[in-house]
Enzyme design. Sequence first.
Site, PDB file in Angstrom:
ATOM      1  N   GLY A 140     -58.668-121.094  25.862  1.00  0.00           N
ATOM      2  CA  GLY A 140     -59.445-121.812  26.600  1.00  0.00           C
ATOM      3  C   GLY A 140     -59.243-122.651  27.314  1.00  0.00           C
ATOM      4  O   GLY A 140     -59.843-123.414  28.434  1.00  0.00           O
ATOM      5  N   CYS A 179     -80.421 -95.679  28.158  1.00  0.00           N
ATOM      6  CA  CYS A 179     -79.780 -95.189  29.346  1.00  0.00           C
ATOM      7  C   CYS A 179     -80.487 -93.931  29.686  1.00  0.00           C
ATOM      8  O   CYS A 179     -80.583 -92.988  29.041  1.00  0.00           O
ATOM      9  CB  CYS A 179     -78.349 -94.955  29.244  1.00  0.00           C
ATOM     10  N   CYS A 199     -77.460 -90.926  29.707  1.00  0.00           N
ATOM     11  CA  CYS A 199     -76.844 -90.753  28.393  1.00  0.00           C
ATOM     12  C   CYS A 199     -77.690 -90.981  27.207  1.00  0.00           C
ATOM     13  O   CYS A 199     -77.148 -90.676  25.977  1.00  0.00           O
ATOM     14  CB  CYS A 199     -75.296 -90.976  28.278  1.00  0.00           C
ATOM     15  N   CYS A 215     -76.587 -96.848  32.121  1.00  0.00           N
ATOM     16  CA  CYS A 215     -75.420 -97.658  31.814  1.00  0.00           C
ATOM     17  C   CYS A 215     -74.648 -98.216  33.058  1.00  0.00           C
ATOM     18  O   CYS A 215     -74.467 -97.762  33.897  1.00  0.00           O
ATOM     19  CB  CYS A 215     -74.508 -96.946  31.040  1.00  0.00           C
ATOM     20  N   CYS A 228     -70.692 -93.900  30.075  1.00  0.00           N
ATOM     21  CA  CYS A 228     -71.689 -93.032  30.119  1.00  0.00           C
ATOM     22  C   CYS A 228     -71.272 -91.762  30.396  1.00  0.00           C
ATOM     23  O   CYS A 228     -71.908 -90.709  29.753  1.00  0.00           O
ATOM     24  CB  CYS A 228     -72.629 -93.588  31.410  1.00  0.00           C
TER      25      CYS A 228
END
Lengths: 256, 277
Positions: free
Chosen positions: B28, B236, B239, B261, B267
């Site tokens: 970080g 979606c 899909c 997606c 997808c």
Amino acid sequence: MTPLLQVRNIEKRYGVRIGCADVSFDLYPGEVLGIVGESGSGKSTLLNCLAGHLSPDRGEVIFDTRVDGPRDVRQMPEAERRLLSRTDWAFVHQNPRDGLRMRVSAGGNVGERLMAVGARHYGDIRQTAGDWLTKVEIDTARMDDRPSAFSGGMQQRLQIARNLVTGPRLIFMDEPTGGLDVSVQARLLDLLRGLVRRMGLSAIIVTHDLAVVRLLADRLMVMKSGHVVETGLTDQVLDDPQHAYTQLLVSSVLQV
Amino acid sequence: MSYNFAYLDEQTKRMIRRAILKGVAIPGYQVPFASREMPMPYGWGTGGVQVSAACLTPDDVFKVIDQGADDTTNAVSIRRFFEKTAGVAVTEKTTEATVIQTRHRIPETPLSADQILVYQVPIPEPLRFLEPRETETRKMHGLEEYGLMHVKLYEDIARHGEIATAYAYPVKVEDRYVMDPSPIPKFDNPKLESPALQLFGAGREQRIYALPPYTKVFSLDFEDYPFDPSKAAHPCALCGAEDSYLDEVIVDDAGGRMFVCSDTDYCASRRETGEAA
């Protein structure tokens, strides 16, 4: 009684020029100390040295911390000093724009110190912020407005609320009423006097306005050219000035 | 004319690898590095490209996504760039890739321990818009003064009734550094705790930071307004996936819209294997 703040031989130079020199005093809990003097007399330099905004060239600033007792602030690690300056200390700037976040709402401004010391409950933070806005006579309906939408007097009161929310023990004020018109000044002074007395705060107030110190300060320090020329109880110094400069200062006040 | 492997010269790659190693050692923490001019404009992934160049080996399989898609301009041009300058194999399959460079998404398919995810970061400093002074933000990171980050979340709730930050949602890494996870949607934040190595490169800002595998990543929030990785409340349209992040696509000028997606590989592979019902 242990003094809350012991200042010993503080000296700050800007090259060859003297900012302030040989300043020593004790501040006891609940006491309000006024520092007066003309522009350029070193009073703001002194205040900034005490509050840690400037690093003095010499001297000690010993603060009576809650946990470890009296400690020299200048010897503390920076992390500790910064923690101190947002918990036990408060600093009210002359220009509220220096002390506020102008792009953050009033509530956020007051809540910042709480969040800085670990408050993580939105409802509680908002509640506390609301209480403090009420205490400084700002309508809670204005809580989500930005300070830029506030008048000068409101901004100054907001700055005070933001500083006092963590229950500090020592508050530094640099010309807190500068730039405000007289009626707003009077209200602000009244508010400050009430808060200082009720919370048992110690305060150091820098000002050139003798009326302000007459109203707020227990004790007075008069500065000239970086040196303290006279100290004493406020009424004593103002009513019976000894030093030539103090006499000039007191006699310069315009009478209406 | 031929390029050195992966465009950058070896000294530059060593310099970047040192920055990456330091970033991995301090999760970080933003490590400054001497970012080079790359043959693309700032904002197009110059940081990500340099990190990818420093990580790639001739055996790697490289994948690039831009907002989840493999076939957008940015993704195609960066993929071609490394095909040409490094000669590495490229793929659109998340599972086959060993190095994935991404802009603003984490793939839906869970990553594995032998993969590296490289993020393109526009602004690495999470406190930038709250405190413009870099000297001050560095001090705040150093002294762990992160109250200001919550002021931003407070303002969100005060103004919008909820934490309205939807992307670049600030996180705390290993209980120490507050980090900007680059502008990924907050839906992706839980995926930051991953078995894969995640590297962040900001070219213009000259910073590299990292999340080693299995690093603890906590999305900042309030006790009474907990973190919510929200997404559009639709499946979606192609899909049928209900667990993936969706793009809203306007399909006509009569208010018609569909949700698909954003991860094109996810997808497509669902449709291939017939999972789309």
